[in-house]
Design a protein around this motif. Structure first.
Motif: not given
Lengths: 114, 112
Positions: A2-3, A5, A24-28, A69, A72-73, A95
């Motif tokens: 996960q990250s 920004t 903003n984020y990232s995750s699976s 969603k 992703t913000s 997560s």
């Protein structure tokens, strides 16, 4: 993995103006999202959080954030800022299936000018 | 409210010294964390502990170790301090009940 920004490192704004701090984020997998605030010479404190349910979350001191969603913000907003809102703001993600770790963004310094 | 106390607000040490940073929480939380905060990098997790004598490495554990002998106390140890460990160190405890981290006010460590 996960990250997070945070798109702006510094945001100057005049008193009583609206403000938006972007995250903003990232995750699976599905996530929990947070905003923490750090006033000068203090530790961080929780401003608001999104765990589930309504995508518009209200926090302390008149701040709110909206979970989006598809984009992703999780941007933080306040319609009218005060001098006392001057602080550093951190977005964080966890997560839902992970251990107890949070991943923090690099922070946004909000400076409210008279 | 929960109180997380870090033993020192400012600390100055010399290169090669062994440094202990202490953190105490008063709310019986299982989980405790050590972060370092650097300008432009945000908070990075060094170590966390989910129970007494239990620990896990975070994102940047190199050069650090931790100790958790009692539930309320979580110590960060710099075995041989180096100048690149000059930073703000933040301790936090966590409750899953409210999904919230409680932070101490931080220790600004300078290694000369």
């Amino acid at each position: 993995a996960q990250s997070v920004t945070q798109l702006d490192s510094q945001v100057p704004v005049f008193e009583e103006a609206p403000v938006e701090l972007r995250c903003n984020y990232s995750s699976s997998v599905s996530v929990y999202l947070f905003w923490y605030v750090q006033y000068p010479n203090q530790g961080l404190q929780l401003l608001l959080k999104y765990l589930s349910g309504s995508t518009l979350v209200k926090g302390i001191n008149g701040f709110e954030a909206e979970f989006n969603k598809s984009q992703t913000s999780f941007h933080l907003r306040k319609p009218s800022v005060h001098i006392s809102d001057t602080a550093e703001y951190f977005c964080a993600v966890r997560s839902s299936g992970s251990a107890r770790q949070l991943t923090f963004g690099s922070g946004t310094q909000l400076t409210v000018l008279p | 409210d929960v109180k997380v106390t870090q033993s020192s607000r400012y600390l100055v040490k010399r290169t090669g010294e062994k440094v202990f940073l202490e953190c105490v929480q008063d709310m019986d939380h299982e989980n405790m964390f050590w972060y370092r905060q650097d300008p432009g990098l945000g908070l990075r997790l060094i170590y966390f502990s989910y129970d007494v004598k239990m620990k896990e490495k975070g994102d940047i554990p190199e050069g650090y170790s931790v100790s958790r002998e009692k539930k309320e106390r979580f110590s960060l140890i710099l075995e041989s301090a180096s100048t690149n460990q000059t930073s703000m160190y933040l301790c936090a405890s966590y409750t899953g009940k409210s999904e919230k981290l409680f932070f101490g006010s931080g220790t600004q460590l300078s290694v000369l």
